[in-house]
Structures are given as structure tokens and as C-alpha cells.
Design a protein around this motif. Structure first.
Motif, PDB file in Angstrom:
ATOM      1  N   ASP A   1      26.599  18.967  -3.800  1.00 25.68           N
ATOM      2  CA  ASP A   1      26.296  18.508  -2.428  1.00 25.68           C
ATOM      3  C   ASP A   1      26.118  19.686  -1.470  1.00 25.68           C
ATOM      4  O   ASP A   1      25.185  19.710  -0.664  1.00 25.68           O
ATOM      5  N   GLN A   2      27.019  20.685  -1.583  1.00 27.66           N
ATOM      6  CA  GLN A   2      26.895  21.868  -0.714  1.00 27.66           C
ATOM      7  C   GLN A   2      25.605  22.632  -1.022  1.00 27.66           C
ATOM      8  O   GLN A   2      24.942  23.159  -0.128  1.00 27.66           O
ATOM      9  N   VAL A   3      25.265  22.688  -2.332  1.00 28.70           N
ATOM     10  CA  VAL A   3      24.049  23.405  -2.749  1.00 28.70           C
ATOM     11  C   VAL A   3      22.817  22.731  -2.148  1.00 28.70           C
ATOM     12  O   VAL A   3      21.934  23.392  -1.584  1.00 28.70           O
ATOM     13  N   LEU A   4      22.754  21.390  -2.244  1.00 26.91           N
ATOM     14  CA  LEU A   4      21.595  20.663  -1.700  1.00 26.91           C
ATOM     15  C   LEU A   4      21.512  20.804  -0.178  1.00 26.91           C
ATOM     16  O   LEU A   4      20.423  20.862   0.392  1.00 26.91           O
ATOM     17  N   ALA A   5      22.674  20.893   0.471  1.00 28.59           N
ATOM     18  CA  ALA A   5      22.685  21.089   1.931  1.00 28.59           C
ATOM     19  C   ALA A   5      22.074  22.454   2.264  1.00 28.59           C
ATOM     20  O   ALA A   5      21.330  22.609   3.241  1.00 28.59           O
ATOM     21  N   MET A   6      22.364  23.444   1.421  1.00 28.58           N
ATOM     22  CA  MET A   6      21.817  24.789   1.613  1.00 28.58           C
ATOM     23  C   MET A   6      20.299  24.778   1.394  1.00 28.58           C
ATOM     24  O   MET A   6      19.546  25.426   2.128  1.00 28.58           O
ATOM     25  N   VAL A   7      19.847  24.012   0.384  1.00 22.53           N
ATOM     26  CA  VAL A   7      18.403  23.877   0.119  1.00 22.53           C
ATOM     27  C   VAL A   7      17.729  23.259   1.340  1.00 22.53           C
ATOM     28  O   VAL A   7      16.702  23.751   1.823  1.00 22.53           O
ATOM     29  N   GLU A   8      18.329  22.186   1.870  1.00 21.03           N
ATOM     30  CA  GLU A   8      17.717  21.481   3.010  1.00 21.03           C
ATOM     31  C   GLU A   8      17.639  22.376   4.248  1.00 21.03           C
ATOM     32  O   GLU A   8      16.678  22.313   5.014  1.00 21.03           O
ATOM     33  N   LYS A   9      18.634  23.214   4.408  1.00 24.77           N
ATOM     34  CA  LYS A   9      18.633  24.144   5.547  1.00 24.77           C
ATOM     35  C   LYS A   9      17.394  25.046   5.487  1.00 24.77           C
ATOM     36  O   LYS A   9      16.742  25.301   6.508  1.00 24.77           O
ATOM     37  N   GLU A  10      17.052  25.530   4.261  1.00 26.18           N
ATOM     38  CA  GLU A  10      15.855  26.368   4.087  1.00 26.18           C
ATOM     39  C   GLU A  10      14.574  25.555   4.318  1.00 26.18           C
ATOM     40  O   GLU A  10      13.611  26.037   4.914  1.00 26.18           O
ATOM     41  N   LEU A  11      14.565  24.306   3.826  1.00 27.20           N
ATOM     42  CA  LEU A  11      13.377  23.453   3.980  1.00 27.20           C
ATOM     43  C   LEU A  11      13.106  23.176   5.465  1.00 27.20           C
ATOM     44  O   LEU A  11      11.952  23.125   5.895  1.00 27.20           O
ATOM     45  N   ARG A  12      14.175  23.023   6.243  1.00 23.12           N
ATOM     46  CA  ARG A  12      14.014  22.764   7.688  1.00 23.12           C
ATOM     47  C   ARG A  12      13.369  23.942   8.400  1.00 23.12           C
ATOM     48  O   ARG A  12      12.742  23.797   9.433  1.00 23.12           O
ATOM     49  N   LYS A  13      13.544  25.152   7.818  1.00 25.74           N
ATOM     50  CA  LYS A  13      12.906  26.342   8.407  1.00 25.74           C
ATOM     51  C   LYS A  13      11.431  26.423   8.029  1.00 25.74           C
ATOM     52  O   LYS A  13      10.738  27.379   8.375  1.00 25.74           O
ATOM     53  N   GLY A  14      10.958  25.432   7.235  1.00 25.03           N
ATOM     54  CA  GLY A  14       9.558  25.439   6.799  1.00 25.03           C
ATOM     55  C   GLY A  14       9.359  26.125   5.465  1.00 25.03           C
ATOM     56  O   GLY A  14       8.232  26.331   5.012  1.00 25.03           O
ATOM     57  N   HIS A  15      10.492  26.512   4.796  1.00 25.86           N
ATOM     58  CA  HIS A  15      10.396  27.182   3.498  1.00 25.86           C
ATOM     59  C   HIS A  15      10.369  26.171   2.351  1.00 25.86           C
ATOM     60  O   HIS A  15      10.486  24.970   2.573  1.00 25.86           O
ATOM     61  N   GLN A  16      10.238  26.694   1.124  1.00 29.42           N
ATOM     62  CA  GLN A  16      10.182  25.831  -0.058  1.00 29.42           C
ATOM     63  C   GLN A  16      11.228  26.247  -1.085  1.00 29.42           C
ATOM     64  O   GLN A  16      11.822  27.311  -0.974  1.00 29.42           O
ATOM     65  N   ALA A  17      11.423  25.366  -2.104  1.00 26.96           N
ATOM     66  CA  ALA A  17      12.477  25.627  -3.092  1.00 26.96           C
ATOM     67  C   ALA A  17      12.030  25.278  -4.506  1.00 26.96           C
ATOM     68  O   ALA A  17      11.267  24.344  -4.717  1.00 26.96           O
ATOM     69  N   TYR A  18      12.536  26.062  -5.467  1.00 31.50           N
ATOM     70  CA  TYR A  18      12.378  25.747  -6.890  1.00 31.50           C
ATOM     71  C   TYR A  18      13.706  25.192  -7.402  1.00 31.50           C
ATOM     72  O   TYR A  18      14.775  25.676  -7.014  1.00 31.50           O
ATOM     73  N   VAL A  19      13.635  24.206  -8.292  1.00 35.37           N
ATOM     74  CA  VAL A  19      14.834  23.723  -8.981  1.00 35.37           C
ATOM     75  C   VAL A  19      14.504  23.762 -10.477  1.00 35.37           C
ATOM     76  O   VAL A  19      13.582  23.089 -10.935  1.00 35.37           O
ATOM     77  N   ILE A  20      15.233  24.582 -11.233  1.00 37.66           N
ATOM     78  CA  ILE A  20      14.911  24.803 -12.654  1.00 37.66           C
ATOM     79  C   ILE A  20      15.911  24.077 -13.558  1.00 37.66           C
ATOM     80  O   ILE A  20      17.120  24.128 -13.328  1.00 37.66           O
ATOM     81  N   CYS A  21      15.383  23.408 -14.594  1.00 35.53           N
ATOM     82  CA  CYS A  21      16.224  22.692 -15.568  1.00 35.53           C
ATOM     83  C   CYS A  21      15.887  23.146 -16.988  1.00 35.53           C
ATOM     84  O   CYS A  21      14.738  23.444 -17.280  1.00 35.53           O
ATOM     85  N   PRO A  22      16.886  23.128 -17.885  1.00 34.31           N
ATOM     86  CA  PRO A  22      16.602  23.598 -19.241  1.00 34.31           C
ATOM     87  C   PRO A  22      15.792  22.641 -20.115  1.00 34.31           C
ATOM     88  O   PRO A  22      15.143  23.062 -21.046  1.00 34.31           O
ATOM     89  N   LEU A  23      15.872  21.318 -19.880  1.00 34.71           N
ATOM     90  CA  LEU A  23      15.168  20.362 -20.754  1.00 34.71           C
ATOM     91  C   LEU A  23      14.227  19.459 -19.969  1.00 34.71           C
ATOM     92  O   LEU A  23      14.381  19.267 -18.773  1.00 34.71           O
ATOM     93  N   ILE A  24      13.256  18.879 -20.700  1.00 34.15           N
ATOM     94  CA  ILE A  24      12.308  17.960 -20.039  1.00 34.15           C
ATOM     95  C   ILE A  24      12.929  16.577 -19.909  1.00 34.15           C
ATOM     96  O   ILE A  24      12.927  15.965 -18.860  1.00 34.15           O
ATOM     97  N   GLU A  25      13.447  16.053 -21.024  1.00 34.18           N
ATOM     98  CA  GLU A  25      14.014  14.701 -21.019  1.00 34.18           C
ATOM     99  C   GLU A  25      15.443  14.743 -21.517  1.00 34.18           C
ATOM    100  O   GLU A  25      15.901  15.721 -22.061  1.00 34.18           O
ATOM    101  N   GLU A  26      16.130  13.603 -21.385  1.00 30.34           N
ATOM    102  CA  GLU A  26      17.527  13.530 -21.800  1.00 30.34           C
ATOM    103  C   GLU A  26      17.645  13.745 -23.302  1.00 30.34           C
ATOM    104  O   GLU A  26      16.822  13.287 -24.078  1.00 30.34           O
ATOM    105  N   SER A  27      18.680  14.457 -23.702  1.00 29.86           N
ATOM    106  CA  SER A  27      18.896  14.724 -25.116  1.00 29.86           C
ATOM    107  C   SER A  27      20.291  14.253 -25.494  1.00 29.86           C
ATOM    108  O   SER A  27      21.246  14.439 -24.754  1.00 29.86           O
TER     109      SER A  27
END
Length: 682
Positions: A453-479
Motif C-alpha cells: 500500500d505504501q509502495v503504491l502511494a509512492m507510485v501515485e505521488k509520481e504519477l500526480r507529477k505527470g510522471h510514469q511508472a514501470y511495474v515488473i513481474c517474473p511470470l506472465i500467468e499464474e503458476s
């Protein structure tokens, strides 16, 4: 090699056909094979003071039995025998599992010697070896060999002792005397003795030093020999570039070159001028300025009357490079064009025709550059970006579009020096190890999954400044096998979280090339604010407006890969952040997270990654190009590797090496490797 040593093992007394068949399972066929079948570790039976022994360390102690043995049975045929032993001033518990017969052998006040694992917290030794009486081992160090089938350690030691006693006098020296003298190395016969029958730890250390150097020297002679042969049998074209024009071009750059860039540019233009074909690898961390170095090299080649080609792995990267090069080169009347599979019809025909006529100076593109229809008038320099993403065959086809053009490979994957000089030993390696001034360091944080939750709040703070974000995951689908976050689920969750506020895109390896390009274009133009992706964004995506990178299950990635992913942000003038969401269960996993938060230096990280993961896994999978050494370890013995490399280079250039009898063994090794095909060796 002495003919006595290449006799089959059956020449030894005590080894018949049956034993020879067993030895053949571990590739021992001759007496020489047996003598060089080295131990992979040594058992240390020196008696030690328990105060100096670490928890969980293996130890040998001598003491007096202080209590009657206590025997307990549990499960089917399982038992636990416990006694107290007085070792110097310590009363320790010694436990034997599944050896009930020892109960009748142990009597109070008997002196015994025990070897086992020390539990410092419980003051207990879990014993795996027992001797009645004092330490009766013949030596403090006993070799342990890799065995198969019916082979036993005792048997192997016996066979090797037989071989050494009967044929040791026939062991010949393979290294020139001055190397033994200069580096204080044991001679070959003494080194083999010390490997198998050491009197002390120092014996093993000195024997190992000798064989590490010998292995590296013979390997580096092959690598340097290949480089020399390639160089001398691949005549290039001497490109006499216009120095005055090049200096003017450098003076008009919008920023000063770093010292590292100046050094690398000098190495490249020197190669262009030489009559040999350039075969150079340029390593540069993310943001170190490889593109401008490539532009300078291409411009120098154009002033010498040649054309240049730049091949990159993706269309979006090709477009970015084409734009950068146009801005830099157009004011100097250099024409560069882009060629990808998206460019079709009339426009494509025009480009191909003008390229063949020599009206286009530089062609930038994807693997579309290697198609048969692409014909250069006078190709002088080929640059391949992220060279490990192209097959050897693709690189060769592009190279053959000119008459021995100079070749420069570029990579943003910092490869540790030890690996670079081993795997890419036949290439010259240039390194951009300095960042341009004013570039802000990416702030990296390690967060536990419960802090999402704190991490997403930090992401949103950057988005509000007009910036963008990457979110990286190790897999495509559930394993079912792996409990890790997958891109499809994370995309759905973030879509819900940012609903009606920000657009969330999804990118993964199963998308078609056009779909990937479409998603990346939307992200580049800020139509998508949050991009959920697998590691396909690892290489070469440049979105300066992206300032936030969140990596789920970060402990599943190696340090080098984490660093490559982190390098997707921090490409603009704004402060950027990378958050590692991880709950590593192992010490190595925790160490990785700690290192990532402490340094942004890709080369420091790559060296650490090599230490943690070992050379075989550095590139993410076993690489056949990484040699197997019997004794040497290129991570821990890197100084010897450097020394051997320098010695090999000097030897190949010296007349003495090719004619003196003392180098005969090394010359034979080189000849047997086949790298100097066509060379006549004396």
C-alpha cells in the motif's frame, strides 16, 4: 608427454580389466589421467580448540569418555547413541546416529578421536567418524575425490599412490623454468605429489597455485592465439578518416565527453585506421553514453568514404537511435536512414536503391538489415547493439555485407572483467566506466510485500507529477509451481486500483512484435501511465518521463538483471526511484537486496553477481562459451587469470616461443586446440 604415462591403467600392479572399466566411468583411462585426477576437497583432521570453532563447522577433537553411552531407538531400525566427552576444559555431548554397535566399544575414561559437525549453541558434536585412541590419521589432510559406481575413496587413494610410486619419475615439466622461478611455482612432479599426498594446508595451497596458473596460461594461449590468427588472417580496410572534420564534430557536441568516452573513441579510431579488421566489444553501463561513441565512430568512417550500419534488437530502439543520430549527424551533411520491417512498399525500395548507390551514409535498423535485398555500396563499419540478443549467424551475415568491415559490438550488460577476458578473450574489450556529469543516481529501496500500500502511494505521488511508472513481474500467468506475482494478475489488480485516474498497460513476451511495439509507443507518448511488464523491457527502452520502477518478487532476479531493469528509469533530469518488493528466504537473496540498495555501479554489481551465482549462471542460463577448469576458479583466481593473459599475449609475440624447446609443451597444446589452423608450428 612421456610414453610411459600414456599407458593404460592396467599397466599398474593391482589394476585389472574390471577396475579399469570402473575407472573409465570417471574418464580415467591412462596413468596420466589417474595422476591428474585431482581431489575436489580435503578433510581436515587437525585437532582444534573448540573456542575457535564456528557454529556448524566440521571439527576433529580428542577427549576422554566421561559418561556411559545412552542408546535410544526410534522408527524402524533408527537409533541415537549419546555420550559425554571431556575435551580439554569442555564437557561436550557427542551423538552417533544409527551406529548402535558402538555402545559396547565405548568405556568411561577411554581416549577417543571424533570428527563431526559442531553445534556451538547446544555444545554438541554430531559425529560421522570415530577412532578409538589418539588421532591415528596418517596426515592432517586427506584428499576427497569425486567418485562413481563401485569406486571408493580408499581405493582411489591406493590407485593414485601406486601410479605415483611406479611412474612419478616420468612426470615431465610443462612450464618454462623462468615462470617457475618468477612466480615461485612448484615443479610439476612436486605439485602432483602435494595435490594427492599433502603434508599440510600450505602444500595444497602451493600445488593449487601452480595448476591454476598452468590451466589459465594454456587457455589464454588458445584465446590469444585465436585472436592473433583471426587478426592476421582477416585483413581489414585501413580507414583514413578526416581528423580535422572529426575534431570539429566533437567540438559541436551538446555536451563534453567523459574521460572514459575519450579513451574509448581513441581505441575505436585507432582500429579504423589499422590494416586489421576491428573486432571490439564496447561495454557501458546504462546511461554511460554508448550512443554518442557509436555516432563518433560512424562519422569517422563516413569521412573516410565508407558507409556504416547500426543493428539493434527492437524497432522502438531502432527508431530511438535513428532520431538521436539524425540530430547529431545531419548538421554535418551525413545522411542516415531507418530500415525496419514496418517500412514497406515504395519508401522501402527508395531506401534500398539509394543505399546501393551510396547516397545513404548510415543505415539504422533491426535484423531487417541482414536481408538479401539490403546491399551497401561500400560498408566500412558495422555496429551491433546488445550483441548477445543476436545469434552469431545474424552478426556474421551483416559483417559479410561489406569487404571485411570493422565490427563493434555494444552491450549495456556490465560483464565482469574476469568473464570478459575469458568468454570474449578473442575480442578487444573497451569499457565506459564513467557516468556523464549531472546524471542523478536512482534511489533504490527494498520493501516487504506487506508494504504494498505504501509502495503504491509512492507510485501515485509520481504519477500526480505527470510522471510514469514501470511495474515488473517474473511470470506472465499464474503458476502452480511458483508462488510469485504474475503480470496478468498484477495488471488486473492495478487496473482496479488506478481506475478512472491512470491508464495501466500490459506487456509480455507472448505478445506479437507489433503488439509490443504498439504498447511501447503508447507508453512513450504517455497514453499509458503505468506499464506492467515481464522482463521484456530490460533492454534499450528509453522513456525519460518514467521515474518509478517497482519490481515484484525481486529476489527471483540476479543482480545484473535487476540493475538492467532499474536502468529503464533515471533517463531524464528528474529524480527516479526503484522499489524492490521482496521477501527473500535465503542469505544470498537478502544480500542481493542489500547490495542493490547500496550501489548504482553496474560493474561493481556484476562482479558481486558473479561471486554469488558463479560464472555458469551469470547470463541467466548455462553458457557453453564458459570453459570448465579442473582446478582454477576464474572468480577467486582472477589475479592469476590476468597474469596468464598478459603472459600469453607476450609469448605469442616473441620469437623464442615459436622455436625454443622449453616451450614445446605449450606450443603442442596450442596446435592441438586447432585455433592456429594453417599455421606451421615447429
Amino acid at each position: 608427454m612421456n610414453s610411459y604415462l600414456i599407458q593404460p591403467v592396467t599397466a599398474l600392479k593391482g589394476i585389472g580389466e574390471e577396475t579399469a572399466a570402473i575407472l573409465s566411468e570417471v574418464n580415467i583411462f591412462t596413468i596420466h589421467d589417474l595422476l591428474e585426477y585431482f581431489p575436489y576437497r580435503y578433510e581436515d583432521y587437525r585437532l582444534r580448540d573448540l573456542a575457535e570453532v564456528q557454529h556448524d563447522e566440521k571439527v576433529t577433537v580428542e577427549g576422554k569418555v566421561h559418561s556411559e553411552p545412552s542408546l535410544a531407538y526410534y522408527g524402524r531400525k533408527k537409533s541415537k547413541l549419546t555420550i559425554r566427552v571431556l575435551v580439554d576444559r569442555y564437557l561436550v555431548k557427542v551423538v552417533f546416529f544409527n551406529q548402535p554397535y558402538l555402545k559396547n566399544k565405548l568405556t568411561i575414561n577411554d581416549t577417543i578421536t571424533v570428527t563431526g559437525k559442531w553445534d556451538a549453541h547446544r555444545q554438541t558434536i554430531t559425529a560421522n567418524e570415530l577412532q578409538l585412541g589418539t588421532n591415528a590419521k596418517a596426515t592432517d589432510f586427506e584428499p576427497v575425490y569425486s567418485l562413481r559406481g563401485n569406486l571408493t575413496t580408499k581405493g582411489m587413494r591406493k590407485f593414485i599412490r601406486l601410479a605415483y610410486e611406479q611412474y612419478g619419475s616420468y612426470i615431465e615439466e610443462t612450464l618454462p623454468g623462468h615462470f617457475l622461478q618468477n612466480y615461485r611455482l612448484l615443479n610439476r612432479k612436486d605439485a602432483i605429489r602435494a595435490m594427492h599426498f599433502p603434508a599440510s594446508q600450505e602444500d595444497v595451497k602451493q600445488a593449487r597455485r601452480r595448476f591454476v596458473y598452468e590451466e589459465f596460461l594454456t587457455f589464454q594461449l588458445k584465446m590469444q592465439g585465436l585472436r592473433k590468427f583471426e587478426r592476421e588472417h582477416s585483413p581489414g580496410v585501413s580507414q583514413n578518416y578526416d581528423l580535422k572534420k572529426l575534431k570539429e564534430f566533437l567540438s559541436q557536441l551538446p555536451f563534453p565527453l567523459t574521460n572514459a568516452q575519450k579513451r574509448v573513441v581513441n581505441e575505436i579510431v585507432k582500429d579504423l585506421k589499422s590494416p586489421y579488421r576491428m573486432n571490439r566489444l564496447l561495454q557501458g553501463d546504462v546511461g554511460s553514453g554508448k550512443t554518442v561513441v557509436a555516432a563518433i565512430g560512424l562519422y569517422a568512417s563516413v569521412t573516410a568514404g565508407f558507409q556504416g550500419a547500426l543493428m539493434v534488437p527492437t524497432e522502438i530502439l531502432a527508431e530511438q537511435h535513428a532520431e538521436s543520430l539524425k540530430q547529431l549527424l545531419e548538421p554535418f551533411k551525413v545522411r542516415s536512414e531507418l530500415l525496419t520491417s514496418s517500412i514497406k512498399g515504395k519508401r522501402r525500395k527508395e531506401i534500398l536503391h539509394e543505399l546501393q548507390e551510396g547516397h545513404i551514409d548510415i543505415l539504422i535498423g533491426t535484423h531487417a538489415l541482414i536481408q538479401d535485398e539490403v546491399i551497401f555500396k561500400k560498408l566500412g563499419l558495422v555496429i551491433t547493439d546488445e550483441q548477445h540478443r543476436f545469434g552469431v549467424e545474424q552478426r556474421r551475415v551483416l559483417r559479410e555485407k561489406g569487404e571485411n568491415p570493422d565490427v563493434l559490438f555494444m552491450t549495456a550488460t556490465p560483464i565482469p572483467r574476469t568473464l570478459a577476458i575469458t568468454v570474449f578473450g578473442e575480442m578487444d574489450v573497451s569499457v565506459l566506466d564513467e557516468m556523464p556529469a549531472g546524471r542523478k543516481s536512482i534511489e533504490t529501496y527494498w520493501a516487504k510485500p506487506e508494504m504494498l500500500d505504501q509502495v503504491l502511494a509512492m507510485v501515485e505521488k509520481e504519477l500526480r507529477k505527470g510522471h510514469q511508472a514501470y511495474v515488473i513481474c517474473p511470470l506472465i500467468e499464474e503458476s502452480d509451481k511458483l508462488d510469485v506475482q504474475n503480470a496478468i494478475d498484477v495488471h488486473a489488480a492495478l487496473n482496479q486500483y488506478f481506475m478512472n485516474r491512470y491508464k495501466v498497460g500490459l506487456m509480455h513476451g507472448r505478445l506479437l512484435a507489433e503488439e509490443k511495439d504498439s504498447v511501447m509507443k503508447q507508453f512513450s507518448s504517455n497514453e499509458i501511465q503505468v506499464l506492467v511488464s515481464t522482463t521484456v523491457v530490460e533492454v534499450g527502452v528509453n522513456v525519460p518521463n518514467a521515474t518509478m520502477m517497482v519490481i515484484y518478487d525481486a529476489e527471483r532476479f540476479g543482480l545484473s538483471q535487476l540493475h538492467q531493469l532499474r536502468g529503464r528509469v533515471g533517463r531524464g533530469s528528474d529524480q527516479s526511484y526503484c522499489i524492490l518488493l521482496a521477501n527473500p528466504k535465503t542469505e544470498i537473496g537478502q544480500e542481493r537486496m542489500r547490495i542493490m540498495t547500496e550501489t548504482n555501479d553496474g560493474f561493481a554489481l556484476s562482479e558481486k553477481d558473479l561471486e554469488l551465482r558463479g560464472p555458469g549462471d551469470f547470463f541467466g542460463k548455462k553458457q557453453s562459451g564458459i570453459p570448465e577448469f579442473k582446478i582454477a576458479d576464474m572468480v577467486h583466481d582472477y589475479r592469476a587469470l590476468e597474469t596468464a593473459r598478459n603472459d600469453a599475449a607476450k609469448l605469442l609475440e616473441s620469437n623464442t616461443f615459436w622455436h625454443s624447446p622449453e616451450y614445446k609443451y605449450l606450443r603442442n597444446q596450442l596446435e592441438a586446440s586447432g585455433v592456429l589452423e594453417g599455421e606451421k608450428l615447429d
